[in-house]
Design an enzyme around this catalytic site. Structure first.
Site, mmCIF file in Angstrom:
data_model
loop_
_atom_site.group_PDB
_atom_site.id
_atom_site.type_symbol
_atom_site.label_atom_id
_atom_site.label_comp_id
_atom_site.label_asym_id
_atom_site.label_seq_id
_atom_site.Cartn_x
_atom_site.Cartn_y
_atom_site.Cartn_z
ATOM 1 N N SER A 203 0.851 -1.190 0.000
ATOM 2 C CA SER A 203 0.000 0.000 0.000
ATOM 3 C C SER A 203 0.892 1.247 0.000
ATOM 4 O O SER A 203 1.775 1.348 -0.831
ATOM 5 C CB SER A 203 -0.953 -0.039 1.197
ATOM 6 O OG SER A 203 -1.946 0.937 1.076
ATOM 7 N N ASP A 270 -15.390 -16.740 -12.618
ATOM 8 C CA ASP A 270 -14.505 -17.743 -12.026
ATOM 9 C C ASP A 270 -14.068 -18.822 -13.026
ATOM 10 O O ASP A 270 -12.870 -19.099 -13.175
ATOM 11 C CB ASP A 270 -15.212 -18.312 -10.778
ATOM 12 C CG ASP A 270 -14.558 -19.538 -10.182
ATOM 13 O OD1 ASP A 270 -13.463 -19.925 -10.632
ATOM 14 O OD2 ASP A 270 -15.132 -20.111 -9.235
ATOM 15 N N VAL A 279 -12.315 -18.335 -7.584
ATOM 16 C CA VAL A 279 -11.350 -17.258 -7.799
ATOM 17 C C VAL A 279 -11.353 -16.828 -9.269
ATOM 18 O O VAL A 279 -11.266 -17.671 -10.159
ATOM 19 C CB VAL A 279 -9.922 -17.735 -7.419
ATOM 20 C CG1 VAL A 279 -8.915 -16.608 -7.599
ATOM 21 C CG2 VAL A 279 -9.909 -18.272 -5.994
ATOM 22 N N ASP A 458 -7.801 -6.085 -6.082
ATOM 23 C CA ASP A 458 -7.599 -4.982 -5.131
ATOM 24 C C ASP A 458 -8.685 -3.916 -5.335
ATOM 25 O O ASP A 458 -8.840 -3.409 -6.441
ATOM 26 C CB ASP A 458 -6.206 -4.370 -5.377
ATOM 27 C CG ASP A 458 -5.802 -3.348 -4.323
ATOM 28 O OD1 ASP A 458 -6.685 -2.587 -3.846
ATOM 29 O OD2 ASP A 458 -4.608 -3.288 -3.974
ATOM 30 N N HIS A 506 -6.612 -5.853 -1.235
ATOM 31 C CA HIS A 506 -5.557 -4.865 -1.016
ATOM 32 C C HIS A 506 -4.581 -5.358 0.050
ATOM 33 O O HIS A 506 -4.896 -5.335 1.228
ATOM 34 C CB HIS A 506 -6.172 -3.528 -0.595
ATOM 35 C CG HIS A 506 -5.177 -2.417 -0.519
ATOM 36 N ND1 HIS A 506 -4.397 -2.044 -1.592
ATOM 37 C CD2 HIS A 506 -4.812 -1.605 0.493
ATOM 38 C CE1 HIS A 506 -3.600 -1.046 -1.237
ATOM 39 N NE2 HIS A 506 -3.836 -0.766 0.026
#
Ligand SMILES: *[C@@H]1O[C@H](CO)[C@@H](O)[C@H](O)[C@H]1NC(C)=O
Ligand SMILES: *[C@@H]1O[C@H](CO)[C@@H](O)[C@H](O)[C@H]1NC(C)=O
Ligand SMILES: *[C@@H]1O[C@H](CO)[C@@H](O)[C@H](O)[C@H]1NC(C)=O
Ligand SMILES: *[C@@H]1O[C@H](CO)[C@@H](O)[C@H](O)[C@H]1NC(C)=O
Ligand SMILES: *[C@@H]1O[C@H](CO)[C@@H](O)[C@H](O)[C@H]1NC(C)=O
Ligand SMILES: *[C@@H]1O[C@H](CO)[C@@H](O)[C@H](O)[C@H]1NC(C)=O
Ligand SMILES: *[C@@H]1O[C@H](CO)[C@@H](O)[C@H](O)[C@H]1NC(C)=O
Ligand SMILES: *[C@@H]1O[C@H](CO)[C@@H](O)[C@H](O)[C@H]1NC(C)=O
Ligand SMILES: *[C@@H]1O[C@H](CO)[C@@H](O)[C@H](O)[C@H]1NC(C)=O
Ligand SMILES: *[C@@H]1O[C@H](CO)[C@@H](O)[C@H](O)[C@H]1NC(C)=O
Length: 593
Positions: A203, A270, A279, A458, A506
């Site tokens: 980050s 997915d 995922v 993210d 993130h």
């Protein structure tokens, strides 16, 4: 000198160094003697009388935020050192604090763990696991207990440039070069002994790592930078894109509807990578092939809640690091075409009113809640504008230079206004916070290694922002006129490797795609690369939930992309995919790296 004498001499020197104990070295006198003389590190004058040193023995380790290592069961033994220095001619005071491992643990390493939000590194002890000296700096503005956004203005309209440069890159760079200068004399090692120097952060910690690669490249041997919040002007104003879309379309979708859109997108996309595992490993295929309009009419339901959310350290003055509490009623409905229009607008990224692209957005299937969720008004029973303080505070304090914590309204604000704010911030902070210098020659030529990763889902820093920086470095350092496509890829991966982490959020795994892999062992990979010359050929990432729990995946190095084929992940080249990750920013007249 005859050779035998030399060998005996160095053996004795090695012995005497190894025999030193913590109490031998952890004295004020030893630290004072280890300080570099004035005029050694130009501009930095360590104040001899300021030195403190105390041995810390068998202390309990605290947790460390956002780093993936668990240190809770360890005990820590080190020399706690503080030094104050002044910048020549400035009469300022900067306090740096170091944790020197006890001599028997020292593995000739120096390690910096990046901060996050508006915070600089906050722990000195993260490097002890690696036998490394660790460090933090107060950056001259009491950064041990103050965040940069609390000091960036000296008053309305007046920028605190000292604090800005110290936060942007200078504070960490000086802390590292001073600490390294002290390392060998502190342990009584030869001045020429190599001290391997590492940075690890995510980050803003990733941005801080990139700032060191860009500006202090010769000091670092290995930098692990995750989801860097770089291209600061665009990134921070970009946090207002979602609310600008809602405000412009005058439609505030119920959070439950947007959550359903995200969940349904994950379910639909997915399988596109070849394996149905919860995922989206290929958000590019999702963007290219999944039509969000097909979700109109799907029903959603969310129970009433009182929830609090944790920000990323922004808006600290309001209390606990950016946290907020809100109550929402039960939501029961169906996804509307207007809801979809808002979500498409957000994923499409910011364009000016002429339609020129200004910035990039998150990948399809990424959570929208932190920037896009409206607030429930229980008086009018409707969803209303909810300006996220990440973007709001950045605009008030760093663009408008007004000492306010948040924007109060978007009245009169258009997409062009956001582009103007980005332009102002980019130009103003181009050589400080923007952190996109693409020429990394000093780092590369001194042998530095860069491991850069980014969660593909993210919801805070768009992963395509990392792709764009990788592309900038490649095109600036290996221009097409001098290097073929293949040559430049080969040359770059020898020292700079970039990985997208499938499904990850993130700087962490993702509660919406919990079965995705996450790399936990980046520092060991980096140490192997730097000290043993073992160049990574993939990044190990472990799945920690779901039917594939325990599986170690070797992540694909960009620009290759994963597909599941014949019961295994393969890394393939896919030009249509790369094109979908490639952006230009015609809304700005100067190049955006
Ligand atoms: C450098 O000079 C300052 C005074 O200008 C002095 O306080 C400081 O102790 C000196 N540091 C060293 C390492 O000699
Ligand atoms: C610290 O822990 C080590 C290992 O458990 C032990 O040998 C040592 O006596 C402890 N030292 C102190 C000062 O507690
Ligand atoms: C380290 O030294 C500083 C300065 O003397 C002190 O404030 C701090 O409490 C010390 N930390 C530990 C763990 O001893
Ligand atoms: C700074 O500007 C804001 C907004 O105009 C105002 O509310 C505030 O009082 C000003 N602060 C000072 C110290 O003048
Ligand atoms: C290291 O360098 C300092 C200053 O240049 C010198 O005083 C010292 O003797 C050197 N130490 C060793 C062990 O070489
Ligand atoms: C979306 O999925 C998450 C995780 O599975 C679940 O907690 C949440 O309730 C879902 N939301 C909706 C609106 O379907
Ligand atoms: C949601 O609304 C539908 C249609 O009005 C109704 O059939 C259903 O029971 C409601 N669900 C909940 C959980 O309230
Ligand atoms: C709205 O919420 C506030 C705070 O939670 C509460 O005090 C108030 O009674 C609510 N008003 C209505 C109309 O529900
Ligand atoms: C920022 O201000 C807007 C508008 O007043 C408000 O809706 C939002 O909740 C505020 N955000 C925070 C984190 O205070
Ligand atoms: C990555 O994982 C493989 C297979 O589990 C293992 O053999 C290898 O040592 C790991 N590499 C690193 C750098 O940890």
């Amino acid at each position: 000198m005859p050779q035998t004498t030399l060998i005996i001499f160095s053996a004795l020197a090695g012995l005497s160094a190894a025999a030193k104990s913590l109490t031998d070295v952890c004295t004020v006198e030893n630290v004072q003697a280890a300080l570099p003389a004035n005029n050694t590190l130009l501009g930095i004058e360590p104040i001899i009388s300021s030195v403190t040193a105390n041995a810390v023995v068998n202390a309990t380790a605290g947790g460390s935020f956002m780093m993936r290592r668990s240190t809770t069961s360890e005990t820590l033994t080190y020399c706690n050192v503080t030094v104050t220095y002044t910048h020549t001619g400035k009469d300022d005071r900067v306090v740096v604090q170091y944790a020197f491992p006890q001599p028997s643990d020292f593995q000739k390493r120096f390690y910096v763990a990046g901060g996050f939000g508006y915070s600089l590194p906050s722990s000195t002890t993260g490097g002890l696991t690696y036998g490394a000296i660790g460090a933090i700096t107060d950056a001259g503005y009491d950064a041990f207990s103050t965040t940069y956004d609390e000091v960036n203005l000296k008053g309305n309209g007046s920028i605190n440039w000292d604090a800005t440069y110290m936060f942007a890159y200078q504070g960490i760079g000086e802390m590292t070069s001073l600490g390294k200068a002290m390392a060998n004399p502190f342990y009584g090692n030869n001045n020429g002994t190599k001290v391997y120097t590492y940075f690890e952060g995510c980050s803003d910690g990733g941005r801080q790592g990139m700032s060191q690669v860009q500006r202090w490249g010769e000091e670092y041997d290995g930098v692990v930078a995750g989801a860097p919040a770089m291209r600061y002007g665009q990134q921070q104003v970009g946090h207002l894109t979602s609310v600008a879309v809602e405000h412009t379309l005058d439609h505030y979708p119920p959070p439950c509807s947007m959550a359903k859109i995200v969940n349904a997108t994950i379910a639909a996309c997915d399988p596109l990578d070849g394996r149905t595992d919860g995922v989206i490993s290929r958000t590019d295929l999702c963007k290219l092939h999944f039509d969000l309009d097909t979700l109109v009419g799907e029903s959603y339901y969310c129970a009433a809640t009182t929830s609090s959310s944790l920000g990323f350290g922004f808006g600290k003055r309001d209390g606990i690091a950016g946290s907020s509490t809100s109550s929402t009623p039960a939501q029961n409905g169906t996804i509307t075409a207007q809801d979809i229009a808002v979500v498409k607008g957000i994923y499409n990224g910011l364009h000016n009113l002429k339609g020129d692209r200004a910035y990039i957005s998150w990948q399809h299937g990424s959570s929208l809640s932190s920037d896009a969720d409206p607030t429930w008004n229980n008086e009018t029973s409707s969803w209303e504008l909810n300006i996220p303080s990440t973007g709001g505070e950045f605009v008030t304090k760093m663009v408008e230079l007004i000492d306010e914590d948040n924007l109060t309204t978007l009245d009169g604000v258009t997409y062009d206004t956001l582009v103007d704010w980005m332009q102002t911030a980019m130009v103003r902070y181009l050589d400080s916070l923007q952190t996109t210098l693409p020429d990394l020659t000093p780092f590369q030529e001194s042998g530095g290694k860069l491991l850069h990763y980014h969660g593909e889902s993210d919801p805070s820093v768009p992963p395509a922002s990392s792709v764009h920086y990788w592309q900038s470095v490649r095109s600036i350092m290996y221009p097409e006129s001098s290097y073929s496509h293949e040559q430049s890829l080969q040359a770059l991966e020898d020292w700079y490797q970039f990985y997208l982490v499938p499904g990850a959020a993130h700087c962490a795994s993702n509660s919406l795609q919990p079965d995705g892999p996450f790399p936990e062992d980046n520092m060991n990979t980096m140490i192997d690369w730097v000290e043993n010359g073992i160049k990574p050929t993939g990044l190990n990432a472990t799945v920690s939930a779901g039917q594939y729990s325990g599986e170690v995946q070797k992540l694909c190095q960009w620009p290759t992309r994963p597909v599941w084929k014949n019961d295994a992940w393969k890394c393939v080249n896919d030009q249509a995919s790369i094109d979908s990750w490639t952006y230009t920013f015609p809304a700005f007249k100067v190049p955006v790296y």
